[in-house]
Structure formats: C-alpha cells, structure tokens
Scaffold this active site. Structure first.
Site, PDB file in Angstrom:
ATOM      1  N   ARG A  73      -6.247 -27.236 -23.576  1.00 44.05           N
ATOM      2  CA  ARG A  73      -4.769 -27.354 -23.579  1.00 44.05           C
ATOM      3  C   ARG A  73      -4.392 -28.788 -23.934  1.00 44.05           C
ATOM      4  O   ARG A  73      -3.456 -29.047 -24.678  1.00 44.05           O
ATOM      5  CB  ARG A  73      -4.184 -26.939 -22.225  1.00 44.05           C
ATOM      6  CG  ARG A  73      -2.711 -27.242 -22.114  1.00 44.05           C
ATOM      7  CD  ARG A  73      -1.961 -26.467 -21.034  1.00 44.05           C
ATOM      8  NE  ARG A  73      -2.695 -26.235 -19.816  1.00 44.05           N
ATOM      9  CZ  ARG A  73      -2.943 -27.140 -18.863  1.00 44.05           C
ATOM     10  NH1 ARG A  73      -2.513 -28.381 -18.995  1.00 44.05           N
ATOM     11  NH2 ARG A  73      -3.631 -26.835 -17.787  1.00 44.05           N
ATOM     12  N   TYR A 125      17.912 -21.548 -38.651  1.00 45.24           N
ATOM     13  CA  TYR A 125      17.235 -20.305 -38.266  1.00 45.24           C
ATOM     14  C   TYR A 125      17.908 -19.779 -36.994  1.00 45.24           C
ATOM     15  O   TYR A 125      18.229 -20.558 -36.087  1.00 45.24           O
ATOM     16  CB  TYR A 125      15.746 -20.604 -38.036  1.00 45.24           C
ATOM     17  CG  TYR A 125      15.008 -19.488 -37.350  1.00 45.24           C
ATOM     18  CD1 TYR A 125      15.015 -18.198 -37.881  1.00 45.24           C
ATOM     19  CD2 TYR A 125      14.311 -19.711 -36.167  1.00 45.24           C
ATOM     20  CE1 TYR A 125      14.353 -17.163 -37.248  1.00 45.24           C
ATOM     21  CE2 TYR A 125      13.637 -18.691 -35.525  1.00 45.24           C
ATOM     22  CZ  TYR A 125      13.665 -17.414 -36.066  1.00 45.24           C
ATOM     23  OH  TYR A 125      13.006 -16.394 -35.435  1.00 45.24           O
ATOM     24  N   ASP A 197      14.140 -30.172 -39.484  1.00 48.71           N
ATOM     25  CA  ASP A 197      13.285 -28.997 -39.666  1.00 48.71           C
ATOM     26  C   ASP A 197      13.015 -28.876 -41.161  1.00 48.71           C
ATOM     27  O   ASP A 197      13.914 -28.598 -41.953  1.00 48.71           O
ATOM     28  CB  ASP A 197      14.004 -27.759 -39.111  1.00 48.71           C
ATOM     29  CG  ASP A 197      13.122 -26.514 -39.133  1.00 48.71           C
ATOM     30  OD1 ASP A 197      12.247 -26.420 -40.020  1.00 48.71           O
ATOM     31  OD2 ASP A 197      13.318 -25.639 -38.274  1.00 48.71           O
ATOM     32  N   LYS A 222       4.991 -20.554 -41.908  1.00 46.29           N
ATOM     33  CA  LYS A 222       5.576 -20.342 -43.228  1.00 46.29           C
ATOM     34  C   LYS A 222       4.710 -20.987 -44.320  1.00 46.29           C
ATOM     35  O   LYS A 222       3.540 -20.681 -44.428  1.00 46.29           O
ATOM     36  CB  LYS A 222       7.020 -20.859 -43.204  1.00 46.29           C
ATOM     37  CG  LYS A 222       7.827 -20.362 -41.998  1.00 46.29           C
ATOM     38  CD  LYS A 222       7.946 -18.853 -41.999  1.00 46.29           C
ATOM     39  CE  LYS A 222       8.703 -18.201 -40.871  1.00 46.29           C
ATOM     40  NZ  LYS A 222       8.772 -18.720 -39.562  1.00 46.29           N
TER      41      LYS A 222
HETATM   42  O1  P1T Z   1       8.701 -18.167 -35.989  1.00 41.67           O
HETATM   43  P1  P1T Z   1       8.282 -19.547 -35.558  1.00 41.67           P
HETATM   44  O2  P1T Z   1       6.967 -19.961 -36.068  1.00 41.67           O
HETATM   45  O3  P1T Z   1       8.437 -19.750 -34.082  1.00 41.67           O
HETATM   46  O4  P1T Z   1       9.299 -20.582 -36.269  1.00 41.67           O
HETATM   47  C1  P1T Z   1      10.665 -20.664 -35.971  1.00 41.67           C
HETATM   48  C2  P1T Z   1      11.413 -21.221 -37.138  1.00 41.67           C
HETATM   49  C3  P1T Z   1      11.778 -22.562 -37.139  1.00 41.67           C
HETATM   50  N1  P1T Z   1      12.439 -23.121 -38.176  1.00 41.67           N
HETATM   51  C4  P1T Z   1      12.749 -22.398 -39.265  1.00 41.67           C
HETATM   52  C5  P1T Z   1      13.486 -23.037 -40.394  1.00 41.67           C
HETATM   53  C6  P1T Z   1      12.392 -21.048 -39.347  1.00 41.67           C
HETATM   54  O5  P1T Z   1      12.702 -20.368 -40.463  1.00 41.67           O
HETATM   55  C7  P1T Z   1      11.713 -20.442 -38.259  1.00 41.67           C
HETATM   56  C8  P1T Z   1      11.320 -18.998 -38.277  1.00 41.67           C
HETATM   57  N2  P1T Z   1      11.982 -18.265 -39.242  1.00 41.67           N
HETATM   58  C9  P1T Z   1      11.813 -16.934 -39.502  1.00 41.67           C
HETATM   59  C10 P1T Z   1      10.976 -16.146 -38.807  1.00 41.67           C
HETATM   60  C11 P1T Z   1      12.595 -16.413 -40.622  1.00 41.67           C
HETATM   61  O6  P1T Z   1      12.300 -15.312 -41.138  1.00 41.67           O
HETATM   62  O7  P1T Z   1      13.539 -17.098 -41.032  1.00 41.67           O
END
Ligand code: P1T
Length: 408
Positions: A73, A125, A197, A222
């Site tokens: 962790r 998001y 972000d 992503k």
């Molecule tokens: O899904 P996660 O890995 O927890 O990420 C969150 C997140 C944070 N910032 C941006 C710009 C994002 O697009 C996302 C997650 N977005 C999607 C799942 C989507 O389809 O837009």
C-alpha cells in the site's frame, strides 16, 4: 496551512529510488521517455521489462533494514516505475499512481479542509461534478462553477476561502479549452493551487505543469493505458509539499492500484506517442466528415478552424486529440436508434482506447448531473461523444455514414 493535516514525518520516502531512475531520462525526447523512464533492466535477472512485483510485503534484513519497500500500500516497485514514468512524461518531479482517476482526484481534494472552497470549470467529467457535490460538500468543502472558457470568471469566483482552481481542458464532453497560463497567473497571485485534468489531451499533446499548473491529474484508464483493460489514475506535481501531503494520503487512505494493473499501464504507455498521432489523424478526418454532414447540427473538435478555441488549441497543445462530440439533427428517438446501428464503434462509456467508442453523455457519463444543470451546459439528449480509435479510417467513416442515416 493547507497541508497541515499531513505531517512530513509520516511520509514514507521512495524518492531516492524513483529519482535515480528519472534522472537519466530527463534529457530524452517524449517517445523515448514513454518507453524507458522509470524502467531499467531488473537488477537481479536482467529482465528488460519491469516485473510485476505481485507481493503485498517485503522481507526486512533486520529492524529498520528494508530495501525501500515495506508494504505494497505504501510502495511497490512496479508502481514506482509507473509513477516515475508519469512524472517524466508530464515533466514534473513526482508521480503518484492510484486505483482509478477518481481515486487520484479524491487524493487531491483531500488537501482541502472543511470551510474551503474550490472554483471549478463547469464542463467536467460527470464523476468530478459528483464528487464535488455529493462527497466533498458533505465534508464542508464547497465548489462553484464557471463557464470553462471565460478566464475572467475564474477571478470573479474566487472567495476569501478559495484554495484551489480545478480545470479540465479539453473539457469532457464539449471539448472546450481553458487558457491554463492565464488562469494559473490569476490563481498564483492569490496563492491558490491549480489542478488540471489532462486526461483528454494526454501528456503527448499538452503538459500543464509547464503552463503553470501545480498538479496534473489523469484517468490513466484512458489514453495513458490505451487498451480499455485497466481502471487507473495518476497525478504529477513538482511541488514537494503537495507531493508529500498526497503521498501521505495515498498510504493513509489506500486507493492504490495493484501491480498487474500498473504493469499493464506501463506497457500501454510505451505506445502512447504513436497511438496519439493516429487518434488525432482519425479524429480530424471524423470531425471534417461530421462538419460537412447534413444530419449534424454542430461539431465540437478543437482542431477545426470553426472551433472557438482553435487558436488557443494551436498554442497550448501540440495536437488536438482524439475526441469529437457532435449535436445530431434529429430527435432523441433517432439518437436511440442510431446507438443500435453502430458496427465499428461500440456504445460504451470511457474513451482513449485503441477501439472507437460512442457515448451518449446525457444518459451515460454525465447522467449524474441533474437534467436542468446538464442542459444549461449544452449536454442535451442529442449530443453524442466519439472516442475515435485507431482502426482504419475508411471503416470508421463508413460506420458513421450508415449510423447517421438513423430515423430515415
Ligand atoms: O474512470 P476513472 O478512471 O475513475 O476516471 C475518472 C475520470 C476523470 N477525469 C476525466 C476527464 C474522465 O473522463 C474520467 C472518466 N471518464 C469516463 C469514464 C468517460 O467516459 O468520460
């Protein structure tokens, strides 16, 4: 005072390890760093690929005698390689990896205390909006939202208790751009932290720390990983105090990724540069195709000269990315029908993988935003978002052509 909660003494240092790895890669170009930063042949076997250190704990020779790792962790060698690689790609000093993009965001927001205020851009998001409104608000941290592109509005929204400005650029899903340099100047004049972000652009096309951001955050789910087989998050900063506080929180709260997921992400990163170039080439062709199409009301892609932030995109980013959104000229019923017609595109949440995805933000990724707020922001029922993959462009375009005939 922002980080008083996280005393330096409690932080478990791994810097000597990751800094050593980072050092040699500093002068290298992006594609080289993507493949090598944070990664050296394994000292015991010579393994060229960083091993998956699938272990929860580490044997210690004697009391206080460890090799930089005590418990996974707190730190894990596979994760340390990913963290160093992310730092090298964003040209920051420190990287931290998390179990998801939201876990990384939460770790940043944990810098705040009850009574603090955040100014956020309004097009983010849906999960980011949700964590501000349904989690942080309960802990006494308030967020207010400003129209993403209006730099002057960020200054107006600052209150005496504002501690942080939260930007997402390009925004999800409307692909608006925010001038990071200008917002950072406003924020720093008032001693506020700027978070960007950078999920949509990836560090290949945009490096916010160089533009004045204090922390850059990613959903590595992503483009960074790029193969739709991992949920992950990461952040990079060059601010030592911020790093130590978040590192402390990472260990205290424990939202860390497992070794296999960090290894998959490390493997995905190696092709980031070539993938991003192809995503961009395909996305530009898709945006141009949609722009000409009679059943398309409006296209959102920063690489089109008609985009209001085209000039900013050209100087703030080194490419326009692989995301394209558009308003369909038709009814919600037509959109629902179209959603079933795609053959190459999969109807799915997420983005940034090699395969093309289509998403209906109003009912999927941004469904957690109340309808009235959503619609006021332009997230209507006829808005579709494309994550343009790296398949053959002819197949992508012919799939769009047949899908756009929905309702006819
Ligand atoms: O899904 P996660 O890995 O927890 O990420 C969150 C997140 C944070 N910032 C941006 C710009 C994002 O697009 C996302 C997650 N977005 C999607 C799942 C989507 O389809 O837009």
């Amino acid at each position: 005072m922002l980080i008083a909660l996280f005393p330096k003494k409690c932080y478990i240092p791994f810097r000597p390890h990751s800094m050593r790895i980072l050092k040699g890669s500093e002068a290298m170009k992006f594609s080289t760093r993507a493949i090598h930063a944070g990664q050296e042949p394994d000292p015991t076997t010579g393994s060229v690929m960083t091993p998956i250190y699938q272990t929860s704990t580490y044997a210690q020779a004697g009391l206080g005698e460890n090799k930089g790792f005590e418990y996974s962790r707190s730190g894990n060698p596979t994760r340390a390689a990913l963290e160093a690689c992310m730092a090298a790609l964003e040209e920051g000093t420190y990287g931290l990896a998390f179990a998801s993009g939201m876990a990384a965001e939460t770790a940043i927001l944990a810098l705040l205390s009850a009574g603090d205020h955040v100014v956020s851009c309004d097009d983010t998001y849906g999960g980011t909006y949700r964590i501000f409104e349904r989690v942080m608000r309960r802990y006494g941290v308030e967020a207010s939202y400003v129209a993403a592109r209006n730099v002057a509005d960020y200054e107006k929204a600052i209150r005496p208790n504002t501690k942080m400005i939260w930007l997402e650029t390009p925004t999800n899903p409307l692909l608006g751009l925010i001038d990071i340099q200008k917002v950072a100047a406003i924020a720093h004049a008032k001693n506020l932290l700027v978070v960007v972000d950078n999920t949509f652009a990836s560090p290949y096309f945009q490096q916010p720390l160089k533009l004045g951001a204090d922390i850059v955050v990613h959903s590595t789910t992503k483009y960074i990983n790029g193969h739709s087989d991992v949920i992950g998050g990461a952040l990079v900063t060059s601010n030592e105090e911020v790093y130590q506080s978040i590192k402390f929180y990472q260990n205290a709260a424990g939202g860390v990724p497992g070794p296999f997921d960090t290894w998959l992400t490390l493997r995905g990163i190696k092709t980031l540069a070539v993938r991003m170039r192809q995503h961009e080439a395909n996305a530009l062709a898709v945006a141009q195709f949609l722009y000409e199409h009679p059943r398309v009301e409006k296209v959102y892609y920063p690489g089109l000269p008609s985009h209001p932030d085209y000039e900013l995109a050209k100087c703030q980013m080194s490419g326009f990315g692989g995301m394209v959104s558009f308003q369909f000229k038709g009814t919600y019923g037509d959109v629902a029908q179209m959603a079933r017609r795609f053959r190459v595109f999969a109807l799915a949440e997420s983005l940034g993988g090699v395969e093309s995805l289509v998403c209906h933000p109003a009912s999927m990724t941004h469904g957690s935003i109340p309808r009235a707020i959503r619609e006021a922001r332009g997230l209507t029922d006829t808005l579709l978002r494309l994550s343009v993959g790296i398949e053959d462009i002819e197949d992508i375009l012919s799939d769009l052509e047949q899908a756009l005939a929905a309702g006819r």
